[in-house]
Design a protein around this motif. Structure first.
Motif, PDB file in Angstrom:
ATOM      1  N   PHE A 152      84.168  65.519  34.949  1.00 22.39           N
ATOM      2  CA  PHE A 152      85.112  65.437  36.080  1.00 22.39           C
ATOM      3  C   PHE A 152      85.708  64.053  36.289  1.00 22.39           C
ATOM      4  O   PHE A 152      86.613  63.889  37.095  1.00 22.39           O
ATOM      5  N   TYR A 189      70.688  67.522  40.978  1.00 26.39           N
ATOM      6  CA  TYR A 189      70.377  66.944  39.661  1.00 26.39           C
ATOM      7  C   TYR A 189      68.869  66.752  39.482  1.00 26.39           C
ATOM      8  O   TYR A 189      68.317  66.993  38.424  1.00 26.39           O
ATOM      9  N   ASP A 236      78.339  65.561  34.401  1.00 29.26           N
ATOM     10  CA  ASP A 236      79.378  65.791  35.411  1.00 29.26           C
ATOM     11  C   ASP A 236      80.367  64.623  35.462  1.00 29.26           C
ATOM     12  O   ASP A 236      81.568  64.822  35.675  1.00 29.26           O
ATOM     13  N   LYS A 281      84.012  68.043  45.219  1.00 30.80           N
ATOM     14  CA  LYS A 281      83.962  69.001  44.116  1.00 30.80           C
ATOM     15  C   LYS A 281      82.534  69.275  43.651  1.00 30.80           C
ATOM     16  O   LYS A 281      82.254  70.317  43.034  1.00 30.80           O
ATOM     17  N   LEU A 282      81.615  68.337  43.925  1.00 26.78           N
ATOM     18  CA  LEU A 282      80.231  68.484  43.462  1.00 26.78           C
ATOM     19  C   LEU A 282      79.269  68.766  44.618  1.00 26.78           C
ATOM     20  O   LEU A 282      78.053  68.683  44.463  1.00 26.78           O
ATOM     21  N   LYS A 283      79.817  69.103  45.752  1.00 29.76           N
ATOM     22  CA  LYS A 283      79.005  69.343  46.946  1.00 29.76           C
ATOM     23  C   LYS A 283      77.921  70.389  46.666  1.00 29.76           C
ATOM     24  O   LYS A 283      78.206  71.451  46.128  1.00 29.76           O
ATOM     25  N   LEU A 317      77.726  63.780  47.954  1.00 30.21           N
ATOM     26  CA  LEU A 317      78.465  63.806  46.699  1.00 30.21           C
ATOM     27  C   LEU A 317      79.953  64.027  46.939  1.00 30.21           C
ATOM     28  O   LEU A 317      80.353  64.482  48.032  1.00 30.21           O
ATOM     29  N   SER A 324      74.955  66.704  51.966  1.00 36.03           N
ATOM     30  CA  SER A 324      75.473  66.263  50.672  1.00 36.03           C
ATOM     31  C   SER A 324      76.306  64.999  50.823  1.00 36.03           C
ATOM     32  O   SER A 324      77.133  64.891  51.717  1.00 36.03           O
ATOM     33  N   ARG A 342      75.488  70.076  44.574  1.00 33.44           N
ATOM     34  CA  ARG A 342      74.923  69.950  43.232  1.00 33.44           C
ATOM     35  C   ARG A 342      73.524  69.329  43.315  1.00 33.44           C
ATOM     36  O   ARG A 342      73.291  68.383  44.070  1.00 33.44           O
ATOM     37  N   ALA A 383      73.676  64.444  35.668  1.00 31.33           N
ATOM     38  CA  ALA A 383      74.700  63.722  36.427  1.00 31.33           C
ATOM     39  C   ALA A 383      75.730  63.092  35.491  1.00 31.33           C
ATOM     40  O   ALA A 383      76.937  63.088  35.769  1.00 31.33           O
TER      41      ALA A 383
END
Length: 397
Positions: free
Chosen positions: A345, A391, A341, A385-387, A382, A380, A389, A338
């Motif tokens: 980003f 961790y 990222d 953009k990180l949908k 998040l 999600s 993801r 995480a």
């Protein structure tokens, strides 16, 4: 009987502030310690800095300059009886001769909380001026009441130029020279520690005969000696703690106990070992046995309260427990992924339905819209953009 020669570091120890090398931010023309010395308003202090940065020397210069009686103690060997006796003598000295006493306690972090408490009334009354020296963060190692009655000064690692100046003084005292390559190598190996550098040239000089010049090959030979490598900031120190942790990670109880014994016999700070155990409990055992963190914290607490030699039993129990525990780094790995990222980003927009609508305008533009107190666990939350993801990936210990 032949008189024992004092170590080089002690023989060339500066006696005046103007001869002190390094720590310009403290003892330069506008440095706070210089101002306190010149005004003879010395408070109790804690010097926090790496080995060989000048903590002991600075304390001695302060005592000499302010004409105070100087007592040099190490927390490793000093007892509460020693402290009480020193305080009584300081009282008599103050009453009879109006002479202040500076009680310098090296490695103050080795004193447990009860031992540190003993200083409080005497620091408060001004019977003694306490100067504690530590390589550890005083926020964690020195009790709050003592910190609040003291000034904390941070000493920096000596620079290359500082070390060159100190080594030059040592060479002059020894009546030897050193070739440039050897000097460069010596500075690199000393790791900013003036004492290590001076010990190095002293050992090297003792092997020289007619030719009074230290060469690179000789410095390399000197630094292969265990006596220089095994110190708290040296390579052997880090090799041993690394081997200890890796042995526990491999669930090899016997190896872990062996490396624990090496550290204990070398006089390693028990809280340093216990602190690594606390980290290990979360990093390596984690979700496989969450109570390991409780055990590790209790070991740390025991070391803090009891100290050597009895706390070695607590360290042994903790070591066996952690070594035998199942291992799971999934939480640790998830956090690191995480973090990558976040670095990659930056601060991505948080979904509107998770935002807190603290004003009417925020509510109007959609903050909190569609928020569900207990949403579908697979949904999600998040940033877009990180949908999707993942961790945290559970591992089977």
């Amino acid at each position: 009987m032949e008189k024992i020669k004092r170590p080089l570091a002690d023989r060339i120890r500066p006696q005046k502030l103007d001869d002190f090398v390094g720590q310009e931010h403290l003892i330069g023309k506008k440095g706070l310690i210089r101002q306190l010395i010149e005004s003879d308003q010395i408070p109790s202090m804690v010097f926090w800095g790496p080995p060989g940065s000048g903590k002991t020397t600075l304390a001695q210069i302060i005592a000499e300059t302010t004409q105070s009686h100087f007592l040099h103690h190490s927390a490793v060997t000093t007892t509460l009886k020693d402290v009480r006796q020193a305080v009584e003598e300081a009282k008599e000295r103050l009453q009879a001769y109006n002479k202040k006493t500076i009680f310098f306690l090296d490695e103050i972090h080795r004193f447990n909380k009860a031992q540190q408490d003993a200083f409080l009334p005497h620091v408060e009354s001004g019977t003694i001026i306490l100067i504690g020296a530590t390589t550890e963060n005083p926020s964690f190692e020195v009790i709050g009441p003592l910190l609040s009655r003291s000034r904390v000064f941070v000493l920096n690692q000596l620079s290359i130029e500082d070390l060159k100046m100190i080594i030059k003084r040592g060479l002059k005292e020894l009546k030897v020279t050193i070739e440039p390559k050897a000097l460069k190598f010596l500075i690199e190996l000393s790791g900013g520690d003036a004492r290590v550098a001076l010990n190095g040239i002293e050992i090297a000089a003792s092997t020289l005969k007619r030719k009074r010049k230290i060469e690179l090959s000789l410095i390399k030979e000197v630094f292969q000696k265990k006596s220089l490598l095994y110190d708290k900031g040296g390579e052997e120190h880090y090799n041993t703690i690394s081997s200890y942790l890796k042995s526990m990670r491999a669930s090899n109880v016997d190896a872990a106990l062996y490396y624990l014994a090496r550290m204990v016999e070398a006089g390693e700070d028990p809280k340093f070992i216990a602190r690594r155990m606390v980290i290990f409990a979360s990093e390596d055992i984690g979700m496989a046995l969450p109570t390991a963190l409780v055990i590790a914290n209790e070991v740390f607490r025991a070391c803090e309260i009891i100290g050597y030699p009895e706390c070695t039993i607590n360290l042994a129990h903790g070591t066996v427990y952690l070594a035998k525990a199942p291992k799971d780094r999934s939480a640790y790995n998830g956090l690191r992924a995480a973090q990558e990222d976040v670095k990659k980003f930056g601060n991505l927009p948080i979904p509107l339905h998770l935002r807190n609508p603290v004003t009417k305008l925020m509510k109007k533009v959609g903050y909190g819209k569609g928020y569900e107190k207990y949403p579908d666990k697979d949904k999600s939350l998040l940033p877009e953009k990180l949908k999707g993801r993942k961790y945290y990936k559970k591992t089977n210990p």
